[in-house]
Scaffold this motif. Structure first.
Motif, PDB file in Angstrom:
ATOM      1  N   ALA A   1       0.844  -1.198   0.000  1.00  0.00           N
ATOM      2  CA  ALA A   1       0.000   0.000   0.000  1.00  0.00           C
ATOM      3  C   ALA A   1       0.876   1.243   0.000  1.00  0.00           C
ATOM      4  O   ALA A   1       1.556   1.532  -0.966  1.00  0.00           O
ATOM      5  CB  ALA A   1      -0.948  -0.030   1.195  1.00  0.00           C
ATOM      6  N   THR A   2       0.908   1.966   1.119  1.00  0.00           N
ATOM      7  CA  THR A   2       1.629   3.235   1.159  1.00  0.00           C
ATOM      8  C   THR A   2       3.125   3.090   1.400  1.00  0.00           C
ATOM      9  O   THR A   2       3.893   3.996   1.086  1.00  0.00           O
ATOM     10  CB  THR A   2       1.039   4.137   2.251  1.00  0.00           C
ATOM     11  N   ASN A   3       3.560   1.974   1.973  1.00  0.00           N
ATOM     12  CA  ASN A   3       4.963   1.772   2.313  1.00  0.00           C
ATOM     13  C   ASN A   3       5.441   0.419   1.816  1.00  0.00           C
ATOM     14  O   ASN A   3       4.705  -0.569   1.861  1.00  0.00           O
ATOM     15  CB  ASN A   3       5.172   1.858   3.827  1.00  0.00           C
ATOM     16  N   VAL A   4       6.714   0.375   1.369  1.00  0.00           N
ATOM     17  CA  VAL A   4       7.296  -0.855   0.854  1.00  0.00           C
ATOM     18  C   VAL A   4       8.665  -1.044   1.492  1.00  0.00           C
ATOM     19  O   VAL A   4       9.472  -0.110   1.545  1.00  0.00           O
ATOM     20  CB  VAL A   4       7.444  -0.816  -0.681  1.00  0.00           C
ATOM     21  N   GLY A   5       8.925  -2.263   1.984  1.00  0.00           N
ATOM     22  CA  GLY A   5      10.214  -2.554   2.581  1.00  0.00           C
ATOM     23  C   GLY A   5      10.234  -3.946   3.161  1.00  0.00           C
ATOM     24  O   GLY A   5       9.281  -4.724   3.021  1.00  0.00           O
ATOM     25  N   SER A   6      11.335  -4.273   3.828  1.00  0.00           N
ATOM     26  CA  SER A   6      11.467  -5.578   4.463  1.00  0.00           C
ATOM     27  C   SER A   6      10.524  -5.682   5.656  1.00  0.00           C
ATOM     28  O   SER A   6       9.930  -4.691   6.103  1.00  0.00           O
ATOM     29  CB  SER A   6      12.904  -5.792   4.929  1.00  0.00           C
ATOM     30  N   VAL A   7      10.396  -6.897   6.196  1.00  0.00           N
ATOM     31  CA  VAL A   7       9.518  -7.108   7.343  1.00  0.00           C
ATOM     32  C   VAL A   7       9.934  -6.221   8.509  1.00  0.00           C
ATOM     33  O   VAL A   7       9.094  -5.563   9.144  1.00  0.00           O
ATOM     34  CB  VAL A   7       9.537  -8.598   7.762  1.00  0.00           C
ATOM     35  N   GLU A   8      11.238  -6.170   8.791  1.00  0.00           N
ATOM     36  CA  GLU A   8      11.729  -5.375   9.917  1.00  0.00           C
ATOM     37  C   GLU A   8      11.461  -3.891   9.709  1.00  0.00           C
ATOM     38  O   GLU A   8      11.047  -3.191  10.644  1.00  0.00           O
ATOM     39  CB  GLU A   8      13.230  -5.609  10.122  1.00  0.00           C
ATOM     40  N   ILE A   9      11.687  -3.419   8.499  1.00  0.00           N
ATOM     41  CA  ILE A   9      11.464  -1.998   8.194  1.00  0.00           C
ATOM     42  C   ILE A   9       9.990  -1.638   8.339  1.00  0.00           C
ATOM     43  O   ILE A   9       9.629  -0.608   8.926  1.00  0.00           O
ATOM     44  CB  ILE A   9      11.943  -1.682   6.766  1.00  0.00           C
ATOM     45  N   LEU A  10       9.110  -2.491   7.819  1.00  0.00           N
ATOM     46  CA  LEU A  10       7.678  -2.213   7.901  1.00  0.00           C
ATOM     47  C   LEU A  10       7.174  -2.274   9.343  1.00  0.00           C
ATOM     48  O   LEU A  10       6.325  -1.478   9.747  1.00  0.00           O
ATOM     49  CB  LEU A  10       6.899  -3.199   7.027  1.00  0.00           C
ATOM     50  N   LYS A  11       7.700  -3.219  10.135  1.00  0.00           N
ATOM     51  CA  LYS A  11       7.295  -3.297  11.539  1.00  0.00           C
ATOM     52  C   LYS A  11       7.732  -2.045  12.298  1.00  0.00           C
ATOM     53  O   LYS A  11       6.966  -1.487  13.097  1.00  0.00           O
ATOM     54  CB  LYS A  11       7.894  -4.547  12.187  1.00  0.00           C
TER      55      LYS A  11
ATOM     56  N   LYS B   1       8.277   0.901  11.017  1.00  0.00           N
ATOM     57  CA  LYS B   1       7.461   2.008  10.520  1.00  0.00           C
ATOM     58  C   LYS B   1       6.084   1.993  11.143  1.00  0.00           C
ATOM     59  O   LYS B   1       5.542   3.040  11.528  1.00  0.00           O
ATOM     60  CB  LYS B   1       7.357   1.908   8.996  1.00  0.00           C
ATOM     61  N   SER B   2       5.500   0.816  11.268  1.00  0.00           N
ATOM     62  CA  SER B   2       4.155   0.721  11.862  1.00  0.00           C
ATOM     63  C   SER B   2       4.169   1.122  13.328  1.00  0.00           C
ATOM     64  O   SER B   2       3.231   1.751  13.817  1.00  0.00           O
ATOM     65  CB  SER B   2       3.604  -0.700  11.698  1.00  0.00           C
ATOM     66  N   ARG B   3       5.253   0.770  14.044  1.00  0.00           N
ATOM     67  CA  ARG B   3       5.348   1.172  15.448  1.00  0.00           C
ATOM     68  C   ARG B   3       5.449   2.692  15.577  1.00  0.00           C
ATOM     69  O   ARG B   3       4.805   3.294  16.441  1.00  0.00           O
ATOM     70  CB  ARG B   3       6.555   0.500  16.117  1.00  0.00           C
TER      71      ARG B   3
END
Length: 344
Positions: free
Chosen positions: A316-326, A328-330
């Motif tokens: 969706a709005t953000n793309v990256g590795s699992v760690e990066i997305l986690k 970012k979500s935090r």
């Protein structure tokens, strides 16, 4: 919009060159570089890098000079340019506030896209002798949070003509950044060969083609290149540069301070082999060198093909590795982002 009108038979491919030229010009004015682009018949994709540090180094005069290449400006700024020494302290402060606002806008993707879409819409409406909206919507964007996301998105963008079935390989992929990079390399190589010749040989330059994507007739350029067998030579891995590629820019003399972490040789091989897989539906077309690059990005070949074919819909709005997305979500106080489970 930018292709064939099936009712009238008229062709509007020249509008694709409008878009390429406008993107390059705005990348020169803004502190925004182009990593990849692809212009299709009814839409276009562009991968951008915002270089805020470059904008911060601009003087107030440089900001004003850049902004006035795009917009009329402000009466107070016109006075600031002509009679700065006669202005009051309050006027100077207000002028600087306006200029700092312009500096911020010159690093804004929203203002960048506005500069592209509004201009193309006006040009198309003038050509068609009509009024109204040219683009259906504003634009959609995805934040690329790591190098893995950047390279995947670049490949997705450069392979748009292949996925759409309008091109078979990189050389046939008109109005894409990968084609331009190869043509630029061939062009620079040809110029280097010309410069190395003696003055006595300089009269025999009729057979040398100056390859630039700023020319309208792309097919004619390709035909001349293929005659001289320069494209075929450039596509050999041992002939392509081994240095990391840099973003495309509106100025040939721009001081771009960073590079995309892949060589033109590796990237061309990766995109070419991925395009064959998408076109023919066979994983076996991926050679060892491309598989090594794919594994280095954290994918296996099946994941890579899936991501490149469906990049825009997987995230969706953000793309990256699992760690990066986690992470970012935090920071954003969100439970998760779409695509967070794709690599797990």
């Amino acid at each position: 919009m930018c292709g064939d009108d099936h009712e009238t038979g008229e062709n509007f491919d020249h509008r694709k060159q409008w878009l390429v030229s406008r993107l390059r010009f705005l990348s020169y004015v803004h502190a925004i570089d182009i990593c990849a682009y692809a212009v299709m018949s009814n839409h276009y994709h562009v991968v951008l890098h915002v270089d805020k540090s470059r904008a911060e180094d601009w003087t107030l005069d440089e900001v004003v000079e850049r902004w006035l290449q795009l917009y009329k400006g402000d009466k107070l700024i016109q006075k600031w340019i002509a009679f700065r020494s006669e202005m009051s302290k309050a006027e100077l402060q207000k002028a600087e506030e306006i200029i700092e606002q312009w500096r911020e806008r010159l690093t804004s993707i929203s203002w960048f896209m506005r500069g592209v879409n509004e201009t193309i819409a006006r040009m198309a409406n003038e050509e068609d002798n009509c009024k109204g909206r040219f683009w259906e919507g504003r634009f959609k964007s995805q934040a690329l949070l790591d190098e893995q996301a950047l390279l995947t998105c670049m490949a997705y963008v450069d392979l748009n003509p292949v996925r759409a079935g309008v091109a078979n390989d990189l050389i046939d992929s008109d109005f894409t950044s990968i084609q331009q990079r190869i043509f630029d390399f061939v062009n620079n190589k040809a110029k280097a060969e010309i410069n190395s010749k003696s003055e006595e040989e300089s009269d025999n330059q009729d057979n040398i083609t100056d390859v630039k994507l700023t020319k309208r007739n792309q097919k004619r350029i390709q035909s001349k290149l293929q005659k001289q067998q320069k494209v075929e030579q450039a596509l050999q891995l041992d002939a392509l540069p081994k240095a990391d590629i840099k973003p495309l820019h509106g100025s040939l003399h721009a001081d771009i301070t960073y590079a995309i972490p892949i060589t033109l040789a590796d990237y061309s091989e990766l995109v070419e082999s991925t395009g064959r897989c998408i076109r023919d539906g066979k994983r076996s077309f991926i050679p060892d060198i491309s598989q090594n690059i794919i594994h280095a990005l954290g994918f296996n070949p099946e994941q890579w093909i899936t991501h490149v074919k469906n990049f825009s819909s997987l995230y969706a709005t953000n793309v990256g590795s699992v760690e990066i997305l986690k992470a970012k979500s935090r920071r954003s106080n969100k439970c998760w982002y779409k695509g967070i489970g794709l690599m797990s």
